[in-house]
Write a protein that holds these residues in place. Structure first.
Motif, short mmCIF file in Angstrom:
data_model
loop_
_atom_site.label_atom_id
_atom_site.label_comp_id
_atom_site.label_asym_id
_atom_site.label_seq_id
_atom_site.Cartn_x
_atom_site.Cartn_y
_atom_site.Cartn_z
N ASP A 280 0.86 -1.18 0.00
CA ASP A 280 0.00 0.00 0.00
C ASP A 280 0.90 1.23 0.00
OD1 ASP A 280 -1.82 2.02 0.28
OD2 ASP A 280 -2.89 1.10 1.96
N TYR A 281 0.95 1.92 -1.14
CA TYR A 281 1.76 3.13 -1.28
C TYR A 281 0.91 4.39 -1.18
CZ TYR A 281 6.26 1.00 -2.38
OH TYR A 281 7.46 0.34 -2.30
N VAL B 243 -1.01 5.90 -2.91
CA VAL B 243 -1.51 6.30 -4.22
C VAL B 243 -1.83 5.08 -5.08
CG1 VAL B 243 -0.33 8.53 -4.20
CG2 VAL B 243 0.84 6.52 -5.15
N TYR B 244 -1.39 3.92 -4.63
CA TYR B 244 -1.63 2.66 -5.36
C TYR B 244 -1.38 1.52 -4.38
CZ TYR B 244 -1.71 -0.45 -9.44
OH TYR B 244 -2.05 -1.41 -10.36
N ASN B 245 -2.21 0.47 -4.47
CA ASN B 245 -2.04 -0.67 -3.58
C ASN B 245 -2.53 -1.94 -4.24
OD1 ASN B 245 -4.92 -1.09 -3.00
ND2 ASN B 245 -4.77 0.86 -1.94
N GLY B 246 -2.19 -3.07 -3.66
CA GLY B 246 -2.65 -4.34 -4.19
C GLY B 246 -1.70 -5.47 -3.85
N ALA C 213 0.47 -6.82 -8.99
CA ALA C 213 0.08 -5.45 -9.33
C ALA C 213 1.25 -4.49 -9.08
CB ALA C 213 -1.14 -5.02 -8.50
N TYR C 214 1.97 -4.71 -7.99
CA TYR C 214 3.14 -3.88 -7.70
C TYR C 214 4.19 -4.02 -8.79
CZ TYR C 214 7.56 -2.57 -5.55
OH TYR C 214 8.78 -2.01 -5.32
N TRP D 5 3.31 -2.27 -11.89
CA TRP D 5 3.35 -0.83 -11.68
C TRP D 5 4.79 -0.31 -11.78
CZ3 TRP D 5 3.64 1.78 -6.37
CH2 TRP D 5 3.31 3.14 -6.45
#
Length: 179
Positions: A44-45, A47-50, A54-55, A58
């Motif tokens: 979990d950043y 601004v984007y998570n998963g 997914a990371y 990204w």
């Protein structure tokens, strides 16, 4: 192994994993990044998570707008608990971002924050099971410097000096071995 020595070994393995991951991110190396995360890991950043896939999608190949990155790691505070650990690592990350011609072109930006990592040790190997990114500050330094002419008025003597996101010269340098 003596418990005190094992603690030192475990802590160094965790720090090494964090450093390898930063190196992998800066070079957009899927193999290096994959070696630092367990396959079912989550992130979990803000601004984007998963999940890990997914990371990875990204970060690799990374946004075309982000031309270069550099992650500089600070201290890592580690709490060990058997085959589990919590680690907080300070990070300052530099990004050269193409904001588009209408927004001033390439900008140099910098973020200061901390990684909160949950580690698991499986079959003797420490990897990240979960990561949360905390942001302490961000600074847009404005229009990026033009590296094509060198630095501080001195021209580069070869093309491999500026940049690292793709085709980093250090990969070739390490491949030659220690001799």
């Amino acid at each position: 192994m003596d418990p005190t020595i094992q603690s030192f070994v475990d802590r160094e393995a965790i720090r090494d994993c964090v450093a390898r991951l930063a190196r992998g991110e800066d070079r957009r190396s899927a193999d290096l990044i994959r070696s630092c995360w367990w396959p079912e890991a989550m992130f979990d950043y803000g601004v984007y998570n998963g999940d890990f896939e997914a990371y990875l999608a990204w970060v690799v190949p990374g946004a075309e707008a982000i031309k270069d990155t550099q992650h500089v790691l600070g201290q890592t505070y580690i709490e060990l608990d058997g085959a589990h650990a919590k680690a907080e690592t300070h990070v300052i990350s530099y990004h050269r971002v193409d904001m588009g011609a209408e927004n001033g072109g390439e900008h140099d930006t910098c973020i200061g924050g901390r990684y909160l990592d949950t580690f698991e040790k499986r079959e003797g190997e420490w990897r990240i099971a979960d990561r949360v990114m905390l942001y302490d500050w961000e600074q847009d330094w404005g229009q990026a410097a033009d590296w094509s002419t060198g630095v501080m008025g001195y021209p580069f003597t070869a093309e491999h000096f500026p940049g690292r996101a793709k085709g980093d010269f250090s990969e070739q340098w390490f491949a030659r071995g220690a001799k």
